[in-house]
Design an enzyme around this catalytic site. Structure first.
Site, PDB file in Angstrom:
ATOM      1  N   GLY A  45      -5.799  -0.122   2.199  1.00 51.22           N
ATOM      2  CA  GLY A  45      -5.929   0.853   1.123  1.00 51.22           C
ATOM      3  C   GLY A  45      -5.014   0.458  -0.020  1.00 51.22           C
ATOM      4  N   GLN A  50       0.023   1.732  -7.508  1.00 50.44           N
ATOM      5  CA  GLN A  50       0.623   0.550  -6.867  1.00 50.44           C
ATOM      6  C   GLN A  50       0.400  -0.730  -7.673  1.00 50.44           C
ATOM      7  OE1 GLN A  50      -1.218   1.554  -2.818  1.00 50.44           O
ATOM      8  NE2 GLN A  50       0.723   0.605  -2.260  1.00 50.44           N
ATOM      9  N   CYS A  98       3.029   0.445   4.139  1.00 45.78           N
ATOM     10  CA  CYS A  98       2.579   0.559   2.755  1.00 45.78           C
ATOM     11  C   CYS A  98       2.877  -0.746   2.034  1.00 45.78           C
ATOM     12  CB  CYS A  98       3.315   1.719   2.082  1.00 45.78           C
ATOM     13  SG  CYS A  98       2.837   1.965   0.373  1.00 45.78           S
ATOM     14  N   LEU A  99       1.914  -1.230   1.249  1.00 44.24           N
ATOM     15  CA  LEU A  99       2.116  -2.491   0.535  1.00 44.24           C
ATOM     16  C   LEU A  99       3.283  -2.394  -0.449  1.00 44.24           C
ATOM     17  CD1 LEU A  99      -1.618  -3.413  -0.143  1.00 44.24           C
ATOM     18  CD2 LEU A  99      -0.091  -4.425   1.559  1.00 44.24           C
ATOM     19  N   HIS A 140      -3.008   8.837   3.065  1.00 42.28           N
ATOM     20  CA  HIS A 140      -1.906   7.974   2.615  1.00 42.28           C
ATOM     21  C   HIS A 140      -2.109   7.589   1.141  1.00 42.28           C
ATOM     22  CE1 HIS A 140       1.025   4.527   3.182  1.00 42.28           C
ATOM     23  NE2 HIS A 140       0.434   4.215   2.053  1.00 42.28           N
ATOM     24  N   GLU A 141      -3.336   7.169   0.796  1.00 47.16           N
ATOM     25  CA  GLU A 141      -3.611   6.745  -0.583  1.00 47.16           C
ATOM     26  C   GLU A 141      -3.582   7.928  -1.545  1.00 47.16           C
ATOM     27  OE1 GLU A 141      -3.348   3.698  -1.105  1.00 47.16           O
ATOM     28  OE2 GLU A 141      -3.471   3.189   1.013  1.00 47.16           O
ATOM     29  N   HIS A 144      -0.257   8.710  -2.874  1.00 41.14           N
ATOM     30  CA  HIS A 144       0.188   7.854  -3.990  1.00 41.14           C
ATOM     31  C   HIS A 144      -0.193   8.477  -5.337  1.00 41.14           C
ATOM     32  CE1 HIS A 144       1.915   4.319  -2.125  1.00 41.14           C
ATOM     33  NE2 HIS A 144       0.886   4.178  -1.316  1.00 41.14           N
TER      34      HIS A 144
HETATM   35 NI    NI Z   1       0.858   2.975   0.424  1.00 38.11          NI
END
Ligand code: NI
Length: 184
Positions: A45, A50, A98-99, A140-141, A144
């Site tokens: 995701g 991000q 998370c990236l 999760h996304e 953000h």
């Molecule tokens: Ni994330």
């Protein structure tokens, strides 16, 4: 095009996000680039903040984690201006990463399912119910887009234990196998 991914401590990850207007130029290309960026970093995701864009947009692709030989059950989808309007089922614990927070994985409690309204990259409206791993990634996304990250949802003890690592990360002390940036 692969964008660098903004790391924990970057202001844009906490910024207020804007809805994407009808006729937003280059939306399909942006979505395509977000998928490319996500695949480049082996994510499932990716949300627009991000990559430094304070927009209400995220992409997911959970087909990559489907077990071999099984019928693909995952989902590859873009969510434009999403609104989670209901949570379903009990809260369950699942490990997340998370990236934007490389190297940290923690268990997070979240409801099992969601009902969500959103548009796709062609601005067509949808209203769907998701559960399982897809619902986990969506939540999760979606966080953000609200300026939240999974580490905000940890227990006070886990937060305390991670504080030093996160502070270091926000000062540039981290390693990632993909392109990143840190913008205050
Ligand atoms: Ni994330």
């Amino acid at each position: 095009m692969v964008f660098p991914i903004c790391i924990y401590g970057s202001g844009v990850l906490r910024a207020e996000t804007e809805n994407i207007a009808e006729g937003f130029e280059g939306l399909e290309k942006l979505v395509e680039d977000m998928f490319e960026t996500m695949y480049d970093s082996d994510g499932v995701g990716l949300a627009a903040p991000q990559i430094g864009k304070a927009l209400r947009l995220f992409v997911i692709d959970t087909t990559v984690v489907d077990e071999e030989g099984e019928e693909p059950k995952g989902l590859r989808k873009a969510f434009v201006n999403p609104e989670i309007y209901d949570f379903l089922g009990d809260e369950i614990s699942c490990e997340e990463g998370c990236l934007s927070i490389p190297g940290i994985h923690e268990n997070v409690m979240r409801p099992a399912g969601v009902r969500i309204r959103y548009m796709d990259e062609k601005m067509q409206p949808h209203d769907d119910t998701f559960d399982g791993f897809v619902a986990r990634v969506i939540q999760h996304e979606y966080d953000h887009l609200e300026g939240k990250m999974f580490v905000d949802r940890l227990t006070p003890l886990r937060k305390t234990l991670l504080k030093g690592k996160l502070t270091s990360m926000s000062k540039g002390k981290y390693s990632a196998s993909y392109k990143t940036k840190l913008i205050k």
